[in-house]
Scaffold this active site. Structure first.
Site, short mmCIF file in Angstrom:
data_model
loop_
_atom_site.label_atom_id
_atom_site.label_comp_id
_atom_site.label_asym_id
_atom_site.label_seq_id
_atom_site.Cartn_x
_atom_site.Cartn_y
_atom_site.Cartn_z
N ARG A 173 0.63 -1.17 -0.10
CA ARG A 173 0.08 0.30 0.12
C ARG A 173 0.50 1.14 -0.21
O ARG A 173 1.63 1.10 0.65
CB ARG A 173 -0.72 -0.02 0.90
CG ARG A 173 -1.92 -0.84 1.17
CD ARG A 173 -3.24 -0.74 2.43
NE ARG A 173 -2.26 -1.40 3.38
CZ ARG A 173 -2.22 -0.62 4.37
NH1 ARG A 173 -2.01 0.75 4.46
NH2 ARG A 173 -1.40 -0.73 5.47
N TYR B 185 -1.26 -3.20 -6.83
CA TYR B 185 -0.71 -4.14 -5.34
C TYR B 185 -2.14 -3.98 -4.56
O TYR B 185 -2.98 -3.15 -4.50
CB TYR B 185 0.04 -3.26 -4.88
CG TYR B 185 -0.15 -4.24 -2.98
CD1 TYR B 185 0.62 -5.18 -2.87
CD2 TYR B 185 -0.80 -2.94 -2.21
CE1 TYR B 185 0.36 -5.93 -1.25
CE2 TYR B 185 -0.87 -4.05 -0.56
CZ TYR B 185 0.05 -5.46 -0.77
OH TYR B 185 -0.45 -6.12 0.46
N GLY B 186 -2.97 -4.92 -4.44
CA GLY B 186 -4.27 -5.36 -3.21
C GLY B 186 -4.48 -4.15 -3.04
O GLY B 186 -6.52 -3.80 -3.55
N GLY B 187 -4.28 -3.54 -1.51
CA GLY B 187 -4.49 -2.64 -1.09
C GLY B 187 -4.85 -1.95 -1.79
O GLY B 187 -5.61 -0.68 -1.35
N LYS C 254 -9.30 -2.54 0.69
CA LYS C 254 -9.03 -1.20 2.26
C LYS C 254 -9.87 0.21 1.68
O LYS C 254 -10.38 1.00 2.70
CB LYS C 254 -7.55 -0.77 2.48
CG LYS C 254 -6.79 -2.07 2.65
CD LYS C 254 -7.54 -2.71 3.61
CE LYS C 254 -6.29 -3.57 3.89
NZ LYS C 254 -7.42 -3.94 5.52
N HIS D 132 -11.01 -2.52 10.83
CA HIS D 132 -9.47 -3.18 10.76
C HIS D 132 -9.68 -4.70 11.94
O HIS D 132 -8.57 -4.54 12.40
CB HIS D 132 -8.70 -2.52 10.65
CG HIS D 132 -7.42 -2.90 9.75
ND1 HIS D 132 -5.59 -2.79 9.81
CD2 HIS D 132 -7.04 -4.07 8.91
CE1 HIS D 132 -5.03 -3.07 8.93
NE2 HIS D 132 -6.07 -3.44 8.52
N SER E 22 -1.69 -3.82 9.78
CA SER E 22 -1.64 -4.59 9.38
C SER E 22 -0.31 -5.94 9.41
O SER E 22 0.98 -4.49 10.15
CB SER E 22 -0.41 -4.04 7.86
OG SER E 22 -1.86 -2.82 7.53
N CYS F 38 0.68 -7.82 11.49
CA CYS F 38 0.70 -7.87 13.05
C CYS F 38 -0.03 -9.45 13.71
O CYS F 38 0.34 -9.56 14.83
CB CYS F 38 0.29 -6.92 13.77
SG CYS F 38 1.98 -5.74 13.41
N THR G 190 -4.17 -12.71 10.96
CA THR G 190 -5.01 -14.06 9.87
C THR G 190 -4.42 -15.52 10.88
O THR G 190 -5.24 -16.30 11.24
CB THR G 190 -3.94 -14.21 8.25
OG1 THR G 190 -4.30 -12.85 7.54
CG2 THR G 190 -4.26 -15.49 8.05
N ASN G 191 -3.30 -15.43 11.97
CA ASN G 191 -2.24 -16.39 12.89
C ASN G 191 -3.44 -15.96 13.82
O ASN G 191 -3.93 -17.44 14.26
CB ASN G 191 -1.38 -16.00 13.02
CG ASN G 191 -0.17 -16.60 11.88
OD1 ASN G 191 -0.35 -16.27 11.04
ND2 ASN G 191 1.18 -15.27 11.67
N ASP H 59 -9.36 -9.67 8.30
CA ASP H 59 -8.78 -8.31 8.25
C ASP H 59 -9.88 -7.57 8.22
O ASP H 59 -9.73 -6.49 9.14
CB ASP H 59 -8.44 -8.64 6.54
CG ASP H 59 -7.84 -6.93 6.05
OD1 ASP H 59 -6.56 -7.20 7.37
OD2 ASP H 59 -7.49 -7.08 5.75
N ASN I 258 6.65 -7.85 2.06
CA ASN I 258 4.92 -8.60 1.65
C ASN I 258 4.50 -9.53 0.67
O ASN I 258 2.93 -8.55 -0.16
CB ASN I 258 4.72 -6.85 1.99
CG ASN I 258 2.95 -6.46 2.31
OD1 ASN I 258 2.65 -7.06 2.53
ND2 ASN I 258 2.58 -5.72 0.86
N ARG J 61 2.19 -12.22 -1.09
CA ARG J 61 0.56 -12.76 -0.78
C ARG J 61 0.26 -13.76 -1.18
O ARG J 61 0.60 -14.23 -2.45
CB ARG J 61 -0.10 -11.24 -0.40
CG ARG J 61 0.25 -9.81 -0.04
CD ARG J 61 -0.46 -10.13 0.98
NE ARG J 61 -0.10 -8.89 2.01
CZ ARG J 61 -0.52 -7.87 2.91
NH1 ARG J 61 -2.02 -8.79 3.21
NH2 ARG J 61 -0.31 -6.45 3.55
N GLY K 137 -0.20 -20.04 19.08
CA GLY K 137 -1.35 -21.17 19.44
C GLY K 137 -1.33 -20.42 21.04
O GLY K 137 -2.78 -20.74 21.11
C1 OXD Z 1 -3.66 -4.52 4.89
C2 OXD Z 1 -3.77 -5.48 4.37
O1 OXD Z 1 -2.33 -3.84 4.11
O2 OXD Z 1 -4.89 -6.42 5.10
O3 OXD Z 1 -3.64 -4.04 6.27
O4 OXD Z 1 -4.13 -6.16 2.85
MN MN Z 2 -5.26 -5.46 6.38
#
Ligand code: OXD
Ligand code: MN
Length: 596
Positions: free
Chosen positions: A75, A204-206, A213, A233, A255, A257, A260-261, A282, A372, A374, A499
């Site tokens: 981003r 790019y995605g975002g 986003k 978020h 982002s 951090c 997803t885990n 997300d 980064n 993805r 975990g």
């Molecule tokens: C971010 C994402 O950058 O979810 O926060 O792609």
């Molecule tokens: Mn995000």
């Protein structure tokens, strides 16, 4: 210009598509219907154009690889603008551009930008299609990669046109062109009052998957303020206890951090019988619903997750999610169609092709995968998907967790005294920057509710909206702060994370249900040693103590340094938050230097 049959008679949508086509002058227009046949066809075309490279289909069925332009890997917050009539509406934390100027500037860049290309018209729904939460968007793009990613990340095509209907004007107009992918001609502009997004110069995605986003956070946060809900978020997880009691928790981490885990967490052995399932990883849209509770949906239908560091130990559910029908962007690959990234279970292969498409040899000091890099994978691949992930009503939230990446001060977990104090903890959250955005200064930055780059309007007003929501939620969730990233004097993480975060989550859930004790400190409630299950945890108790420690001298520095942040927010900073800071600061000062 040859135009295929148009799958809608909605005059507002047709007029807008015509207007954009006149501007961008594509050779062809293709409306996406979201069908499996269409996806197959698009993938074949993308492979023929070398936008996608097929992976070894035995090892990675249905998976493909994409190298982005090396200048376009994250981003771009410095090129992201909120275009409101006044600068004050965008506030001090957003870049602002006058809407007339933005339409003129980007309009000139769109002029003829799709000559020789196909214009894809991508109707999509954010949120379960039948849900009262759901919003319709239409993205126009010249990128087949974007069209394919939107097919994973959203409910794309026919369901969106059906939901929009023949007469409604209520859809987000998302205009996107990669053009020449030149960072000097890259802008991501949001027009909240027009429910419009104009993005140019990035794939790019975002920056380019406009449902994510741009719509689901920036535009949606603006709509949410006006309509009395929250667009955040946040991941959403479902926790089922051995007794079958189910609780839902939302968590806002910046982002890269670990959202997803956390959303896919597998509990340690000593939590036998507990199951965590994913509702979203997300974004959460939260509205007051049945029982006066806050209900949440995940507006997305897929995951656009950070790859490096993902392996069968850190996130087995993610590994199984990306085993098939996944697009990998900017990881490393081998000439025979395998993929690799830093932190994968296996050693790197001796010879690979790095994320830039260059030969890479084991032992090279350069990273083979971009930090980064993805994956884009459908949520239906997730073995731990909650059966309510697609439920129109959403799920009722018992606790909201805020958390940043902080090497000092912030303890493993802290419960707020009340809603205002919880909003304060979210508002002052800090985090060390990551690779998810380009061009950021290293170090800690304040990132309120992990929304700094995603608030579609003035930050002080956003925080006021959070405070105002309290009276609208008869049974509000409890608010917490966590930090998985505190470090010891040796620079190593004190807490093992992943975990093991289940131990913290269990305390959070028990607190939310009023089932377990805590100790009151000057800055919030923390677990006593007997309140948190540490059985079977292979970590020295000194490290656990250090991870959980509240050090008032550190808090004095922290609270004092928040003044600068609050000054930056300016006149719209809610007074309850500045008073909260002063109250806490006075209290810790008195503890650090008791009056003689
Ligand atoms: C971010 C994402 O950058 O979810 O926060 O792609
Ligand atoms: Mn995000």
């Amino acid at each position: 210009m040859p135009t295929e049959e148009r799958p809608t008679t909605n005059p507002h949508l047709l007029a807008w598509v015509d207007e954009m086509a006149r501007l961008c002058k594509p050779d062809r227009i293709q409306w996406c219907d979201g069908s499996a046949e269409e996806r197959k066809r698009l993938i074949e075309q993308a492979v023929a154009q070398k936008v996608l490279l097929p992976l070894d289909q035995k090892k990675w069925p249905g998976c493909h690889y994409h190298h982005s332009n090396p200048n376009d890997v994250a981003r771009v917050e410095h090129l992201t603008f909120i275009c409101t009539p006044t600068k004050a509406e965008a506030g001090p934390t957003n870049n602002w551009m006058d809407p007339v100027e933005a339409y003129r500037k980007l309009g000139a860049l769109y002029e003829g930008s799709m000559q020789g290309r196909t214009m894809y018209v991508v109707p999509y729904v954010m949120g379960p299609t039948e849900s009262p939460f759901a919003k319709v968007g239409v993205e126009i793009t010249d990128s087949i990669y974007v069209a394919l990613n939107m097919g994973v990340m959203t409910r794309m095509g026919k369901p969106a046109l059906a939901r929009l209907g023949d007469t409604s004007r209520d859809f987000n107009k998302g205009m996107h062109s990669v053009r020449d992918c030149n960072p000097d001609r890259r802008f991501i502009c949001h027009f909240p009052q027009d429910n419009t997004i104009w993005s140019i110069g990035s794939g790019y995605g975002g920056n380019a998957l406009l449902g994510k986003k741009c719509l689901a956070l920036r535009i949606a946060s603006y709509l949410a303020r006006n309509e009395g809900w929250l667009a955040e978020h946040m991941l959403i997880l479902e926790a089922e206890s051995p007794e079958g009691e189910v609780s839902y928790v939302a968590a806002a981490f910046p982002s890269a951090c670990g959202k997803t885990n956390f959303a896919m967490l597998i509990p340690p052995k000593s939590f036998d019988g507990w199951t965590i399932r994913t509702v979203g990883d997300d974004i959460a849209w939260l509205q007051v619903g049945d029982g006066g509770r806050l209900w949440a949906v995940n507006p997305e239908a897929g995951y656009f997750g950070v790859v490096p560091g993902t392996n069968f130990k850190t996130n087995p559910n993610a590994m199984r999610t990306i085993e098939r029908d996944t697009i990998f962007t900017n990881v490393a690959r081998t000439s025979d169609g395998d993929v690799w990234w830093e932190g994968k279970d296996n050693e790197p292969y001796p010879e690979m092709i790095d994320w830039k498409g260059q030969a890479w040899t084991k032992g090279s000091k350069d990273k083979a995968a971009h930090p980064n890099s993805r994956f884009t994978a459908p949520m239906s691949n997730n073995p731990a998907l909650s059966r309510f992930a697609d439920h129109p009503k959403g799920v009722p939230i018992s606790a909201i967790i805020f958390g940043g990446r902080r090497s000092t001060t912030i303890p493993l977990v802290l419960q707020s005294f009340n809603w205002t104090h919880g909003v304060f903890l979210g508002a002052t959250m800090g985090s060390e920057t990551t690779a998810a955005a380009q061009g950021l200064k290293e170090g800690v930055r304040r990132d309120p509710m992990a929304m700094l780059p995603f608030m579609g309007y003035d930050a002080g007003s956003y925080l006021q909206h959070w405070l105002d929501m309290q009276v609208d939620i008869p049974n509000p969730p409890k608010l917490f702060l966590v930090n998985w990233f505190r470090k010891g004097a040796n620079g190593k993480f004190l807490w093992p994370g992943y975990g093991e975060n289940m131990r913290v989550l269990k305390w959070v859930i028990d607190r939310a249900h009023g089932k377990i004790g805590a100790k009151e400190t000057l800055v919030g409630w923390v677990p006593r040693a007997t309140d948190i299950n540490l059985g079977g945890l292979d970590v020295p108790s000194a490290d656990i103590d250090a991870a959980m420690k509240i050090d008032y001298a550190e808090w004095e520095t922290e609270l004092a340094s928040e003044e600068e942040w609050f000054q930056k927010l300016g006149p719209t900073l809610p007074r309850p938050l500045s008073l909260q800071r002063e109250l806490l600061l006075e209290r810790v000062r008195a503890a650090v230097r008791p009056p003689a």
